[in-house]
Scaffold this active site. Structure first.
Site, PDB file in Angstrom:
ATOM      1  CG  ASP A 171       1.010  21.936 -21.601  1.00  0.00           C
ATOM      2  OD1 ASP A 171      -0.169  22.206 -21.889  1.00  0.00           O
ATOM      3  OD2 ASP A 171       1.356  20.910 -20.972  1.00  0.00           O
ATOM      4  CG  ASP A 193       5.398  23.274 -20.056  1.00  0.00           C
ATOM      5  OD1 ASP A 193       5.485  23.044 -21.276  1.00  0.00           O
ATOM      6  OD2 ASP A 193       4.961  22.442 -19.244  1.00  0.00           O
TER       7      ASP A 193
END
Ligand code: 0RA
Length: 643
Positions: A507, A509
């Protein structure tokens, strides 16, 4: 002032300079190593190196570096200032002296320092000087404060724009300020300066150049950082060990032998890894060389001598190996050499044989004295070496066992692996995917002919604090190793590699970057050949999905998103922000991130992996503070991920 006459002289006199400039622009590879992002960063280093030279000469204690929103860069120092006035030897075509500032800024290979005393010790990468940076810049503005005057000169693609101008007076101030904008005609790839890359280098420079304040401001992202280290490399060692426990105070030695400055700082810690760095004239010699060999061999010799002499190693015991004496060792060796010899133009390996002799001598003496004077510390260090020797022995046996077992097991591929049908590893790819749900999408979205998927659950084992034998026992790691088919460590065999491309897909993030760091660290430490061979990649999932009427577009950065929104005319654009891979359906994942015709893959370099390795230590350490700091300093760069 005969300004007109001057201007004419410049036109004629610059013939030699112009030829040089032309050559730099035609063959940037010979001067800054190419036109890629690495070469781009060298432009900054080259100018900063000149300022560092002033600091090393003891006439500068401040260097300010600023990246402006248009990616032009200012480097300002309070050194002596580039000399201004008629040059003592360089004449123009009319036989008149050239302006010294212009000589320094435009004559390739002039180097800049002449007759001023003070030898150049810092390392402009190719020692070509700022004239090469000037030649590769769309424009440069140079300001000099010197002899009570404030001067300014402007260059376009290396060519002076008229005579230099006095723009004011100053009191006692001196210094140089260079602002340059790299030339997009030369650097044609879509590249820009990276905060983390520059910070890394500047931090190292400040550690090995004590007493100088280096301030770095990135106006593009509103981030800044300032470095000041009074303690030099002792502070560097403390910094590296900030998440580890030191077994004794840092041992520091600094000495000059035959005009060569030798400095070392050493501390053993409770960790299992070796963190040894070497510098030659402030350049991080990542491939080591004679100075590093000197440091290592002297430590092994001193530890063995001390252990024998004090009965800590019995007659029947073999000597400690180099590896035994380096577990948990953090050390820096930094030398300042008036005539450094490097293996190649890239200056990453020092070759001077005398550096080894002197480092061995100086470090050996200092470390042996330390052990004699600190018997308690000596005991602790040697106990650590003994444990490490035993553990190494046990690990060898355990590893043999695991390898024998895994030779059998590797015939059976891990259950979680969704393999591809193609067998030719030149054509196959393995996606290592974070989490089961993203793994599910990837399995459905892939081209099962050549793409295999291995979902990893949660975080793989903390490889920093565990030994090889433990790591090999971890389930996630086991499935990774058997899927790859290469074996690990000394038994690694690239021939066995089942996938030509190994792609990490996480991801966009903080958690995702954490897992990516973990994986990169694992590969860096245990399968570096995968990285060296150019087999490791990072997938680039998009950040946004933009829908306008019946068109769909994906944006991989905020810049791209803003551009697309503008193109559509701002209104009625549906913007979907992807928070994680799991939010994409299999078709979207295929289209944006896995389909070879659309996707972008980032090739992992050893530099990236080494940086991950360092970051990793901090992220996984017991200390919370540095971790918090890391997340905070990076918070701004990830801020836009969470709106
Ligand atoms: C030539 C000679 C001297 C200093 C420099 C160049 C110099 C260059 C740069 C580039 C960035 N900052 C710089 N600071 C100094 C020696 C000057 C002297 O002997 O007075």
């Amino acid at each position: 002032m005969a300004e007109k006459e001057n201007a004419i002289n410049y036109d004629v006199s610059s013939i030699q300079a112009l030829e040089g400039i032309d050559h730099v622009r035609k063959r940037p590879g010979m001067y800054v190593g190419g036109t890629d992002i690495k070469a781009l960063h060298h432009l900054v280093y080259e100018v900063v190196d000149n300022a560092i030279d002033e600091a090393l000469a003891g006439v500068c204690n401040r260097i300010d570096i600023t990246i402006h929103p248009d990616s032009s860069v200012t480097i300002e120092d309070n050194g002596r200032g580039i000399p201004v006035g008629p040059h003592p030897t360089k004449k123009d075509a009319n036989g008149r002296p050239m302006e010294t500032l212009d000589v320094v800024m435009t004559v390739i290979g002039a180097g800049g320092k002449f007759g001023g005393g003070g030898y150049k010790v810092s390392g402009g990468l190719h020692g070509v000087g700022i004239s090469a940076v000037n030649a590769l810049s769309e424009w440069t503005i140079t300001e000099v404060k010197r002899d009570g005057k404030h001067w300014r000169q402007e260059y376009k693609r290396g060519v002076p724009q008229g005579p230099i101008k006095q723009i004011g007076k100053v009191k006692d101030e001196t210094g140089t300020k260079q602002t340059f904008k790299f030339d997009k005609q030369i650097f044609t790839e879509d590249i820009d300066f990276r905060f983390d890359t520059l910070i890394q280098r500047l931090r190292e420079m400040s550690f090995v150049t004590r007493g100088v304040t280096i301030k770095f401001v990135d106006e593009r992202a509103d981030r800044e950082m300032t470095f000041y280290f009074e303690g030099g490399i002792t502070a560097f060692v403390r910094y590296l060990n900030r998440n580890r426990e030191g077994l004794h105070p840092v041992v520091h030695v600094e000495k000059e032998v035959e005009n060569i400055g030798i400095e070392a700082a050493i501390q053993y810690t409770d960790s299992y890894t070796e963190s040894v760095y070497s510098f030659a004239n402030t350049i991080n010699t990542i491939d080591g060389g004679t100075h590093l060999t000197g440091l290592r061999s002297s430590l092994t010799r001193v530890v063995n001598d001390y252990a024998r002499k004090n009965g800590l190693l019995k007659d029947a015991d073999p000597n400690f190996s180099g590896d035994d004496t380096r577990e948990g060792l953090t050390a820096i060796v930094s030398i300042k050499h008036p005539d450094p010899q490097f293996e190649s133009q890239t200056k990453v390996k020092l070759m001077n044989p005398e550096a080894q002799t002197y480092v061995t001598q100086v470090v050996g003496e200092a470390f042996s004295t330390f052990l004699e004077e600190n018997p308690q510390a000596a005991k602790t260090i040697i106990a650590k070496c003994l444990t490490s020797a035993r553990a190494r022995d046990a690990a060898r046996k355990a590893r043999d066992l695991v390898i024998r077992k895994s030779a059998l097991e590797s015939l059976t591929l891990p259950g979680k692996l969704a393999d591809c049908s193609e067998r030719d590893s030149n054509k196959t790819e393995l996606y290592i995917v974070e989490g089961d749900s993203a793994g599910g999408s990837a399995k459905q979205g892939r081209d099962r002919h050549f793409q295999a998927i291995l979902p990893l659950r949660g975080k793989i084992l903390n490889t920093e604090r565990a030994r090889l034998d433990k790591i090999l026992g971890n389930n996630e790691v086991k499935s990774l190793i058997s899927a790859l088919g290469t074996g690990i460590g000394d038994n690694f065999d690239l021939e066995g590699l089942r996938y030509g491309r190994v792609i990490i897909m996480t991801d966009a993030d903080v958690d995702g970057s954490h897992i990516r760091t973990l994986l990169l660290t694992f590969f860096f430490r245990y399968m570096p050949q995968l990285i060296d061979g150019g087999h490791m990649y990072i997938a680039q999932p998009p950040l946004y999905r933009l829908a306008y009427k019946n068109q769909v577009k994906y944006a991989y950065s905020d810049k791209e998103k803003d551009k697309a929104v503008k193109e559509y005319g701002n209104d009625k654009v549906g913007i979907q922000r992807y928070k994680g891979l799991g939010e994409m359906n299999p078709e979207q994942l295929w289209e944006t991130t896995m389909n070879p015709t659309n996707r972008t893959l980032l090739l992992v370099t050893v530099d990236d992996a080494a940086e991950a390795d360092r970051t990793f230590d901090m992220l996984m350490g017991d200390a919370v503070d540095p971790r918090k700091k890391f997340i905070q300093t990076h918070a701004k760069s990830v801020r836009n991920l969470d709106i």
